[in-house]
Design a protein around this motif. Structure first.
Motif, short mmCIF file in Angstrom:
data_model
loop_
_atom_site.label_atom_id
_atom_site.label_comp_id
_atom_site.label_asym_id
_atom_site.label_seq_id
_atom_site.Cartn_x
_atom_site.Cartn_y
_atom_site.Cartn_z
N PRO A 141 109.14 27.99 62.01
CA PRO A 141 110.16 27.58 61.04
C PRO A 141 111.40 28.46 61.11
O PRO A 141 112.53 27.96 61.00
CB PRO A 141 109.45 27.72 59.69
N ALA A 142 111.22 29.77 61.30
CA ALA A 142 112.39 30.65 61.37
C ALA A 142 113.26 30.29 62.57
O ALA A 142 114.49 30.23 62.47
CB ALA A 142 111.95 32.11 61.44
N PHE B 236 113.47 27.41 64.03
CA PHE B 236 114.13 26.14 63.73
C PHE B 236 115.38 26.39 62.89
O PHE B 236 116.45 25.84 63.13
CB PHE B 236 113.17 25.19 63.00
N ASN B 237 115.24 27.28 61.90
CA ASN B 237 116.39 27.59 61.04
C ASN B 237 117.54 28.20 61.83
O ASN B 237 118.71 27.90 61.57
CB ASN B 237 115.97 28.56 59.94
N VAL C 68 119.35 25.49 63.65
CA VAL C 68 120.17 24.72 62.71
C VAL C 68 121.43 25.51 62.35
O VAL C 68 122.54 24.99 62.27
CB VAL C 68 119.36 24.38 61.44
N GLU C 69 121.21 26.80 62.14
CA GLU C 69 122.33 27.68 61.79
C GLU C 69 123.39 27.67 62.92
O GLU C 69 124.58 27.57 62.66
CB GLU C 69 121.75 29.08 61.60
N LEU D 296 123.57 17.21 59.82
CA LEU D 296 122.37 17.99 59.52
C LEU D 296 121.29 17.13 58.88
O LEU D 296 120.10 17.30 59.15
CB LEU D 296 122.73 19.17 58.59
N ARG E 125 112.26 17.91 62.18
CA ARG E 125 111.65 19.23 62.18
C ARG E 125 110.14 19.20 62.42
O ARG E 125 109.62 20.01 63.18
CB ARG E 125 111.93 19.92 60.86
#
Ligand code: HEM
Lengths: 284, 160
Positions: free
Chosen positions: B101-102, B104-105, B108-109, B129, B136
């Motif tokens: 998950p991190a 993926f973030n 996205v960032e 977005l 995800r």
């Protein structure tokens, strides 16, 4: 004679955080929440389902903040800190100090302030505010201890410590109205407290509800409103629901600043308490 | 100044009812600047991602030209443009990477920052977005979500 009261404060706030980077719950925007006046991640007056900090699985986050609310008759300071693990579990500590200016002026008490200690635990049951359609759910509890047993007795409350237990839901709606991202929160709480506990607690629990919305003007600025239902069961000091509107600024992933306008109703027998709220917090 | 906030519940209800009436006038594909805009955006986002040390060796063996082309096609199609994405499914493309998950973030960032860098307004950023977010669960390395071939039926007709 009124007696005490408490007060409060609070407010505002905010939201999700966001910012570049981020994470807990999001990535898209952040969503880790602010620190509420009770220490748990939330807005200002309300608690949300977010776990404080931008942690994800395998990460730990910590932070601290201070908030100050000033109404016509009172001023409240809340200092709080939290630690969270794996975006799953949050522990928070807070101390609130309410300055009783209006009551001192009326000669109702000679104490200038009263303070409340709060220890909170929150557990994310599941979901994710951004990525799960159904949002995120969390349960939590706050143990609160009023440090001024005499004042509590004078107010007519049964106990000087008490517990709140709550179920919270949060959802971050991407690309909502006006192509903005929206944050929605609803929390159901069982509480023994009078005015958060600042004027003590009863033996039995009452159910109350609270809700907050926020809209991300962009990833750094959120405006919103909160409403918190409160029990009203002290005959000599009516208690009313609380509401606020807020503006929160997230210059980066670590800092958050909040400014709010509060409507706290009657506090300790002093009606129409309106005022301002400001908070600053830092986390990593 | 005294302002009553007793209207806050009404306000909360109202904001949930409003916006639905506002439909986009411009397709997202146009808002992103068409093929050229999307290609430039993908270049920037991929460049930021592959050079981010937090990803370690994740992109070390990636054919970046293919990644850019596929990603641009995919965004073109998603945003309503005249393209047909012909690459791998998201589950296949990311299987075995155990994306967290991190991670993926961070991706996205980078995408978001690339959009900011290229000057897209917030509303356009949010629209894109919102189209990427639902992917995800397929992108993450959740063992339950990983792409699996249909199991072969075992001798269904009892014919050895
Ligand atoms: C919604 C988010 C994402 C989308 C839409 C997306 C899209 C794509 C596409 C279209 C491809 C090419 C597929 C093909 O070759 O046919 C691809 C490949 C790849 N993606 Fe993603 N991706 C996403 C998230 C991520 C994340 C979070 C990471 C890692 C942090 C990642 C790492 C990779 C890598 C390393 C490849 C290349 C695989 C190879 O070398 O064959 N992707 N992605």
């Amino acid at each position: 004679m009124p007696v005490s009261s408490r007060t409060t404060a609070v407010c505002v706030l905010a939201a999700a955080a966001i910012n570049p980077a981020f994470a807990g719950g999001g990535g898209l925007l952040a969503t880790s929440g602010l620190q509420s006046i009770e220490g748990s991640a939330g807005g200002g007056l309300t608690t949300w389902a977010m776990i404080a900090g931008h942690g994800e699985e395998g990460e730990r986050a910590m932070g601290a903040g201070v908030a100050r609310a000033i109404t016509d008759g009172f001023a409240l300071t809340s200092a709080s800190a939290y630690a969270s693990w794996n975006n799953r579990f949050e522990v928070s500590l807070a101390r609130q100090t309410l300055e009783l200016d209006a009551l001192v002026e009326m000669g109702a008490t000679d104490r200038t302030d009263v303070s409340l200690d709060l220890i909170g635990f929150k557990y994310r049951l599941g979901g994710d505010p951004v990525y799960a359609d159904y949002g995120q759910f969390a349960v939590g509890a706050l143990y609160k201890h009023n440090r001024d047993a005499d004042l509590v007795r004078l107010a007519g409350a049964e106990r000087s410590s008490g517990v709140d237990a709550y179920l919270a839901w949060s959802k971050l709606w991407l690309d909502g109205p006006w192509h903005r991202n929206w944050l929605l929160n609803v929390t159901l709480r069982a509480t023994q407290a009078h005015q958060l506990g600042l004027i003590g607690f009863e033996d039995d629990y009452r159910l109350s509800a609270e809700a907050a919305v926020g809209v991300f003007l962009n990833p750094h600025w959120v405006v919103g409103a909160e409403y918190r239902n409160k029990p009203d069961r002290l005959s000599n000091a009516a208690e009313q629901d609380w509401a606020d509107v807020y503006l929160a600024f997230f210059p980066n992933k670590r800092w958050a600043l909040t400014l709010g306008y509060l409507d706290l109703g009657s506090i300790g027998g002093v009606d129409d308490q309106h005022g301002w709220y400001a908070a600053v917090q830092y986390g990593r | 100044m005294v302002v009553s906030l007793r209207f806050v519940p009404a306000l909360i209800g109202l904001c949930l009812l409003t916006g639905c009436a506002l439909t986009p006038k411009q397709s997202l594909f146009e808002a992103l600047g068409g093929h050229d805009g999307i290609a430039a955006l993908v270049d920037t986002a991929v460049e930021h991602s592959v050079t981010d040390p937090r990803f370690g060796e994740l992109f070390a063996n990636t054919d970046q030209d293919r990644l850019r082309t596929q990603l641009a096609d995919q965004i073109c199609e998603l945003s309503g443009g005249p393209c047909v994405y012909q690459g791998l499914s998201m589950a296949e493309a990311h299987s075995g990477m155990q994306i967290t998950p991190a991670e993926f973030n961070w991706f996205v960032e980078h995408t978001r920052l690339a959009m900011t860098e290229r000057g897209y307004p917030v509303g356009t950023q949010n629209r894109l977005l919102a189209l990427l977010a639902p992917m995800r669960s397929e992108v993450l390395g959740d063992p339950d979500q990983v792409f699996e071939a249909e199991p072969e039926p075992e001798d269904p007709l009892g014919m050895e």
